[in-house]
Design an enzyme around this catalytic site. Structure first.
Site, mmCIF file in Angstrom:
data_model
loop_
_atom_site.group_PDB
_atom_site.id
_atom_site.type_symbol
_atom_site.label_atom_id
_atom_site.label_comp_id
_atom_site.label_asym_id
_atom_site.label_seq_id
_atom_site.Cartn_x
_atom_site.Cartn_y
_atom_site.Cartn_z
ATOM 1 N N MET A 82 -14.125 4.554 -7.563
ATOM 2 C CA MET A 82 -14.105 3.396 -6.644
ATOM 3 C C MET A 82 -14.672 3.769 -5.275
ATOM 4 S SD MET A 82 -10.629 1.333 -7.420
ATOM 5 C CE MET A 82 -10.612 0.038 -8.649
ATOM 6 N N GLY B 126 -16.630 19.790 -8.935
ATOM 7 C CA GLY B 126 -17.821 20.590 -9.257
ATOM 8 C C GLY B 126 -18.851 19.784 -10.031
ATOM 9 N N ARG C 41 8.375 2.039 5.098
ATOM 10 C CA ARG C 41 9.648 2.706 5.417
ATOM 11 C C ARG C 41 9.660 3.208 6.867
ATOM 12 N NH1 ARG C 41 10.768 8.153 5.324
ATOM 13 N NH2 ARG C 41 12.928 8.789 4.884
ATOM 14 N N GLY D 133 -7.144 -3.507 5.230
ATOM 15 C CA GLY D 133 -8.488 -3.073 5.586
ATOM 16 C C GLY D 133 -9.083 -3.970 6.656
ATOM 17 N N ASP D 134 -10.405 -3.906 6.809
ATOM 18 C CA ASP D 134 -11.026 -4.631 7.919
ATOM 19 C C ASP D 134 -10.856 -6.142 7.800
ATOM 20 O OD1 ASP D 134 -12.735 -4.432 5.724
ATOM 21 O OD2 ASP D 134 -14.498 -4.775 6.942
ATOM 22 N N GLY D 135 -10.823 -6.683 6.583
ATOM 23 C CA GLY D 135 -10.603 -8.123 6.410
ATOM 24 C C GLY D 135 -9.237 -8.526 6.962
ATOM 25 N N THR E 237 -6.284 1.760 2.705
ATOM 26 C CA THR E 237 -7.210 1.449 1.607
ATOM 27 C C THR E 237 -7.656 2.768 0.999
ATOM 28 O OG1 THR E 237 -9.496 0.801 1.105
ATOM 29 C CG2 THR E 237 -9.009 1.183 3.408
ATOM 30 N N ILE E 238 -7.763 2.808 -0.316
ATOM 31 C CA ILE E 238 -8.185 4.076 -0.930
ATOM 32 C C ILE E 238 -9.632 4.423 -0.562
ATOM 33 C CG2 ILE E 238 -6.581 3.886 -2.874
ATOM 34 C CD1 ILE E 238 -9.082 3.214 -4.626
ATOM 35 N N ASP E 239 -10.400 3.420 -0.075
ATOM 36 C CA ASP E 239 -11.838 3.636 0.148
ATOM 37 C C ASP E 239 -12.164 4.504 1.360
ATOM 38 O OD1 ASP E 239 -12.192 1.925 -2.005
ATOM 39 O OD2 ASP E 239 -12.259 0.160 -0.718
ATOM 40 N N GLY F 9 -6.303 -4.893 -0.805
ATOM 41 C CA GLY F 9 -6.040 -4.008 -1.940
ATOM 42 C C GLY F 9 -4.864 -3.072 -1.647
ATOM 43 N N ARG G 174 -22.126 9.828 -21.953
ATOM 44 C CA ARG G 174 -20.896 9.045 -22.125
ATOM 45 C C ARG G 174 -20.476 8.564 -20.743
ATOM 46 N NH1 ARG G 174 -21.910 9.796 -26.792
ATOM 47 N NH2 ARG G 174 -20.504 10.382 -28.478
ATOM 48 N N ARG H 22 -4.298 -12.002 -1.568
ATOM 49 C CA ARG H 22 -5.351 -12.486 -0.672
ATOM 50 C C ARG H 22 -5.066 -13.956 -0.389
ATOM 51 N NH1 ARG H 22 -8.211 -8.159 -3.444
ATOM 52 N NH2 ARG H 22 -8.752 -6.704 -1.785
ATOM 53 N N SER H 23 -5.427 -14.417 0.786
ATOM 54 C CA SER H 23 -5.128 -15.796 1.161
ATOM 55 C C SER H 23 -6.351 -16.439 1.790
ATOM 56 C CB SER H 23 -3.954 -15.818 2.153
ATOM 57 O OG SER H 23 -3.862 -17.090 2.766
ATOM 58 N N ASP I 294 -12.942 3.704 4.267
ATOM 59 C CA ASP I 294 -14.140 3.246 4.988
ATOM 60 C C ASP I 294 -13.797 2.514 6.287
ATOM 61 O OD1 ASP I 294 -12.955 1.141 3.689
ATOM 62 O OD2 ASP I 294 -14.798 0.245 2.953
ATOM 63 N N ARG J 83 -15.806 0.810 -3.037
ATOM 64 C CA ARG J 83 -16.522 -0.376 -2.534
ATOM 65 C C ARG J 83 -17.943 0.005 -2.134
ATOM 66 N NH1 ARG J 83 -13.554 -4.356 1.511
ATOM 67 N NH2 ARG J 83 -13.423 -2.484 2.775
HETATM 68 P P1 ADP Z 1 -9.052 -5.860 3.203
HETATM 69 O O1 ADP Z 1 -8.049 -6.068 4.291
HETATM 70 O O2 ADP Z 1 -8.661 -4.767 2.276
HETATM 71 O O3 ADP Z 1 -10.464 -5.740 3.751
HETATM 72 P P2 ADP Z 1 -9.661 -8.590 2.298
HETATM 73 O O4 ADP Z 1 -11.034 -8.559 2.861
HETATM 74 O O5 ADP Z 1 -9.464 -9.144 0.943
HETATM 75 O O6 ADP Z 1 -8.985 -7.140 2.254
HETATM 76 O O7 ADP Z 1 -8.748 -9.386 3.330
HETATM 77 C C1 ADP Z 1 -7.385 -9.621 3.087
HETATM 78 C C2 ADP Z 1 -6.989 -10.974 3.668
HETATM 79 O O8 ADP Z 1 -7.259 -10.983 5.082
HETATM 80 C C3 ADP Z 1 -7.783 -12.158 3.128
HETATM 81 O O9 ADP Z 1 -7.239 -12.674 1.931
HETATM 82 C C4 ADP Z 1 -7.655 -13.167 4.251
HETATM 83 O O10 ADP Z 1 -6.432 -13.842 4.199
HETATM 84 C C5 ADP Z 1 -7.665 -12.284 5.493
HETATM 85 N N1 ADP Z 1 -9.032 -12.222 6.044
HETATM 86 C C6 ADP Z 1 -10.084 -11.520 5.563
HETATM 87 N N2 ADP Z 1 -11.189 -11.720 6.299
HETATM 88 C C7 ADP Z 1 -10.838 -12.595 7.274
HETATM 89 C C8 ADP Z 1 -11.546 -13.195 8.359
HETATM 90 N N3 ADP Z 1 -12.848 -12.972 8.566
HETATM 91 N N4 ADP Z 1 -10.855 -14.043 9.163
HETATM 92 C C9 ADP Z 1 -9.549 -14.306 8.954
HETATM 93 N N5 ADP Z 1 -8.821 -13.758 7.940
HETATM 94 C C10 ADP Z 1 -9.453 -12.915 7.121
#
Ligand code: ADP
Length: 321
Positions: free
Chosen positions: A170, A186, A21, A102-104, A126-128, A11, A246, A72-73, A130, A172
């Site tokens: 937001m 507040g 930069r 982030g952690d992913g 990440t804005i979260d 994200g 609301r 994302r990939s 976390d 997560r």
């Molecule tokens: P974030 O980095 O914000 O946590 P994502 O979880 O969507 O975001 O991860 C971003 C990208 O990092 C994924 O699209 C993928 O290519 C890669 N990725 C995420 N998790 C794994 C993993 N367990 N192993 C290898 N690559 C990962």
């Protein structure tokens, strides 16, 4: 080390550009070549890289989003995808990689170093907020300020019409944004996943406020609250108390906009810190800012350790009625 690459992944977060930069300019000052990778790991696999000059990062610091784009990939999650990515880096003689995400994203980066020896440094963006190992992540402060501004406006109409508003922010699975936004605005109640949400108790407090003549209230709900999203909470409150409300879901406005001063400082420190970590051969690691200083931690800490909420803020979130 002669050449490094930089990418933004997962994200987007306001402040990423300020971080890019700082990374590029620190690297150039240290005599390294720098390549920008478009669209995160997807671009790494598609060989979508370009050499960056100092002027490529002129006039970007104040803008949200990321000039490198993010994506994302799924392919990068596979060993085959990472072989292609590593070969693309090696063909350009790139042996260091800075990853904003982030952690992913950090898991993927860690695999790249383990399997292929490309040295990687993660920057928590990440804005979260976390991610363990940095007091704040890039984008969090801006997101909190954006949400606060919106809720201040909601407060005006809530007061004018004697209404109960439920505002979803937001975050997560974490309540960092909701906690700071709720306290800053507040809010009468702050619902976060880290504490047990008790709808009957919330209804009782809302009724007691009404009885005292306080005719408008704002509840801030973290999107990951265990009782559900803002619409679920509204339905539950109405079912139990008859009180109508609301709902306002702030959504992606929290991810955009010009980064605050705090996010620009953080991103600049971290961009600098990441290049220094590569030059010091500290990779794989994540850089953070803790108590004002740049810190380094193993990348795995980002997904194995859990960052805790500020205990005092949690206490204050329900104590100022
Ligand atoms: P974030 O980095 O914000 O946590 P994502 O979880 O969507 O975001 O991860 C971003 C990208 O990092 C994924 O699209 C993928 O290519 C890669 N990725 C995420 N998790 C794994 C993993 N367990 N192993 C290898 N690559 C990962």
């Amino acid at each position: 080390m002669k050449a490094i690459a930089v990418l933004t992944s997962g994200g987007d977060a306001p402040g990423m550009n300020a971080g890019i930069r700082a990374t590029v300019r620190t690297a150039l000052t240290c005599g390294l070549s720098v390549f920008g990778v478009k669209r995160g790991y997807r671009g790494l696999i598609e060989d979508d890289l370009f050499q960056m000059r100092s002027t490529d990062v002129s006039n970007i610091l104040q803008h949200g989003g990321t000039i490198l784009h993010s994506a994302r990939s799924e392919e990068f999650r596979t060993a085959e995808g990472r072989i292609i990515a590593a070969n693309n880096l090696r063909n350009r003689k790139i042996d260091g990689l800075v990853v904003f995400g982030g952690d992913g994203s950090f898991r993927g980066a860690n695999d790249l170093q383990r399997e292929h020896g490309i040295r990687v440094v993660g920057i928590p963006a990440t804005i979260d907020n976390d991610i363990w190992g940095s007091d704040y992540t890039i984008g969090f402060d801006t997101a909190v300020n954006t949400a606060l501004e919106a809720i201040d406006k909601v407060r005006d109409t809530a007061a004018a019409h004697d209404r109960l508003f439920i505002v979803e922010v937001m975050g997560r699975h974490a309540g960092f944004i909701a906690l700071e936004v709720g306290i800053g605005a507040g809010a009468e109640e702050i619902l976060i996943p880290e504490t047990v949400t008790q709808i009957p108790e919330i209804c009782r407090k809302l009724q007691s406020r009404l009885d005292k003549g306080r005719t408008s209230s704002i509840l801030v709900v973290a999107e990951g609250d265990e009782e559900g999203n803002a619409y679920d909470i509204a339905k539950k409150i109405e079912a139990q108390s008859g009180m109508k409300s609301r709902v306002t879901v702030l959504g992606h406005v929290q991810r955009g906009g010009s980064p605050t001063a705090a996010d620009r400082m953080l991103a600049t420190k971290l961009g600098y810190g990441a290049v220094k970590a590569l030059l010091d051969d500290a990779a794989p690691c994540m850089v953070g800012v803790e108590d004002g200083s740049i810190s380094r931690h193993p990348l795995a800490d980002a997904w194995t350790r859990k960052k805790e909420l500020d205990k005092l803020l949690v206490q204050l979130s329900s104590g100022l009625e």
